[in-house]
Design a protein around this motif. Sequence first.
Motif, PDB file in Angstrom:
ATOM      1  N   PRO A  14       8.573 -10.243 -14.877  1.00  0.00           N
ATOM      2  CA  PRO A  14       7.444 -10.943 -14.252  1.00  0.00           C
ATOM      3  C   PRO A  14       6.093 -10.523 -14.818  1.00  0.00           C
ATOM      4  O   PRO A  14       5.157 -11.297 -14.844  1.00  0.00           O
ATOM      5  CB  PRO A  14       7.543 -10.560 -12.772  1.00  0.00           C
ATOM      6  N   GLU A  15       5.976  -9.276 -15.307  1.00  0.00           N
ATOM      7  CA  GLU A  15       4.706  -8.833 -15.874  1.00  0.00           C
ATOM      8  C   GLU A  15       4.350  -9.647 -17.111  1.00  0.00           C
ATOM      9  O   GLU A  15       3.180  -9.826 -17.428  1.00  0.00           O
ATOM     10  CB  GLU A  15       4.767  -7.345 -16.229  1.00  0.00           C
ATOM     11  N   ASP A  16       5.340 -10.134 -17.827  1.00  0.00           N
ATOM     12  CA  ASP A  16       5.113 -10.855 -19.070  1.00  0.00           C
ATOM     13  C   ASP A  16       4.971 -12.359 -18.874  1.00  0.00           C
ATOM     14  O   ASP A  16       4.785 -13.094 -19.825  1.00  0.00           O
ATOM     15  CB  ASP A  16       6.268 -10.604 -20.047  1.00  0.00           C
ATOM     16  N   SER A  17       5.072 -12.822 -17.661  1.00  0.00           N
ATOM     17  CA  SER A  17       5.051 -14.247 -17.392  1.00  0.00           C
ATOM     18  C   SER A  17       3.704 -14.870 -17.724  1.00  0.00           C
ATOM     19  O   SER A  17       2.655 -14.381 -17.331  1.00  0.00           O
ATOM     20  CB  SER A  17       5.377 -14.504 -15.924  1.00  0.00           C
ATOM     21  N   SER A  18       3.738 -15.975 -18.446  1.00  0.00           N
ATOM     22  CA  SER A  18       2.493 -16.672 -18.760  1.00  0.00           C
ATOM     23  C   SER A  18       1.866 -17.262 -17.508  1.00  0.00           C
ATOM     24  O   SER A  18       0.698 -17.625 -17.511  1.00  0.00           O
ATOM     25  CB  SER A  18       2.742 -17.763 -19.807  1.00  0.00           C
ATOM     26  N   GLU A  19       2.620 -17.338 -16.420  1.00  0.00           N
ATOM     27  CA  GLU A  19       2.067 -17.816 -15.159  1.00  0.00           C
ATOM     28  C   GLU A  19       1.033 -16.843 -14.593  1.00  0.00           C
ATOM     29  O   GLU A  19       0.216 -17.201 -13.767  1.00  0.00           O
ATOM     30  CB  GLU A  19       3.180 -18.030 -14.132  1.00  0.00           C
TER      31      GLU A  19
ATOM     32  N   ALA B 267       0.830  -1.206   0.000  1.00  0.00           N
ATOM     33  CA  ALA B 267       0.000   0.000   0.000  1.00  0.00           C
ATOM     34  C   ALA B 267       0.866   1.257   0.000  1.00  0.00           C
ATOM     35  O   ALA B 267       0.594   2.214  -0.725  1.00  0.00           O
ATOM     36  CB  ALA B 267      -0.949  -0.010   1.190  1.00  0.00           C
ATOM     37  N   ALA B 268       1.932   1.249   0.817  1.00  0.00           N
ATOM     38  CA  ALA B 268       2.833   2.403   0.867  1.00  0.00           C
ATOM     39  C   ALA B 268       3.579   2.560  -0.454  1.00  0.00           C
ATOM     40  O   ALA B 268       3.718   3.671  -0.978  1.00  0.00           O
ATOM     41  CB  ALA B 268       3.821   2.244   2.017  1.00  0.00           C
TER      42      ALA B 268
ATOM     43  N   PRO C  25      -0.560  -5.990  -9.682  1.00  0.00           N
ATOM     44  CA  PRO C  25      -0.918  -6.655  -8.432  1.00  0.00           C
ATOM     45  C   PRO C  25       0.192  -6.454  -7.388  1.00  0.00           C
ATOM     46  O   PRO C  25       1.351  -6.206  -7.738  1.00  0.00           O
ATOM     47  CB  PRO C  25      -1.054  -8.130  -8.820  1.00  0.00           C
ATOM     48  N   ASP C  26      -0.174  -6.548  -6.122  1.00  0.00           N
ATOM     49  CA  ASP C  26       0.778  -6.295  -5.033  1.00  0.00           C
ATOM     50  C   ASP C  26       2.078  -7.079  -5.192  1.00  0.00           C
ATOM     51  O   ASP C  26       3.158  -6.540  -4.948  1.00  0.00           O
ATOM     52  CB  ASP C  26       0.150  -6.641  -3.675  1.00  0.00           C
ATOM     53  N   GLU C  27       1.994  -8.335  -5.610  1.00  0.00           N
ATOM     54  CA  GLU C  27       3.198  -9.167  -5.696  1.00  0.00           C
ATOM     55  C   GLU C  27       4.169  -8.720  -6.792  1.00  0.00           C
ATOM     56  O   GLU C  27       5.323  -9.128  -6.810  1.00  0.00           O
ATOM     57  CB  GLU C  27       2.838 -10.647  -5.859  1.00  0.00           C
TER      58      GLU C  27
END
Length: 179
Positions: free
Chosen positions: A39-44, A5-6, A94-96
């Motif tokens: 990570p944004e492009d990960s198919s996961e 959040a911060a 997303p947060d992660e």
Amino acid sequence: MRDAAALRLELPYRDCIGVAVFNSDGKVFIGRRKPDDDPEDSSEMGSPWQMPQGGIDAGETPYNAALRELYEETSIASVSLIAEAPEWIHYDLPDELLGIALRGKYRGQRQRWFAFAFTGPDSEIDVDAPGGGKYTAEFDAWRWELLPKTPDIIVPFKRTAYEAVVAAFADIPSRFTHV
């Protein structure tokens, strides 16, 4: 890592463009993202299909960025402007992925979307060696898709942004005579 959040409050949105390219049947171009280390492009994270998009360079207008990014990702140059979304469309990571994706510098993207009519032959499209090999391939496949289906085939955190794109350009497919 800092509290999500911060971190979200500290990080700005990245100014970008998005491009909806319509063929003569009123369908839009979508490309399947090549997996890489981002990570944004990960198919996961979900389906890797999306419309072309990318950052706006310093001193560049959103319209010029749209034409440049479209060519750099697809080799498409034969287009004519149909419409521009009436407002910026946002999505949040997303947060992660905060502090990781988008080079860790942004909370998400603020995108200016453009709709273009594709006026060339499908053979102009080259996602394997875009720009005659001058640019790094970002997609490993492409196809034409119905615009209303796009929110269901992209990464889930971009779904609301794609729903806004569908709403902004909802009348465009009916403008084509072959629909």
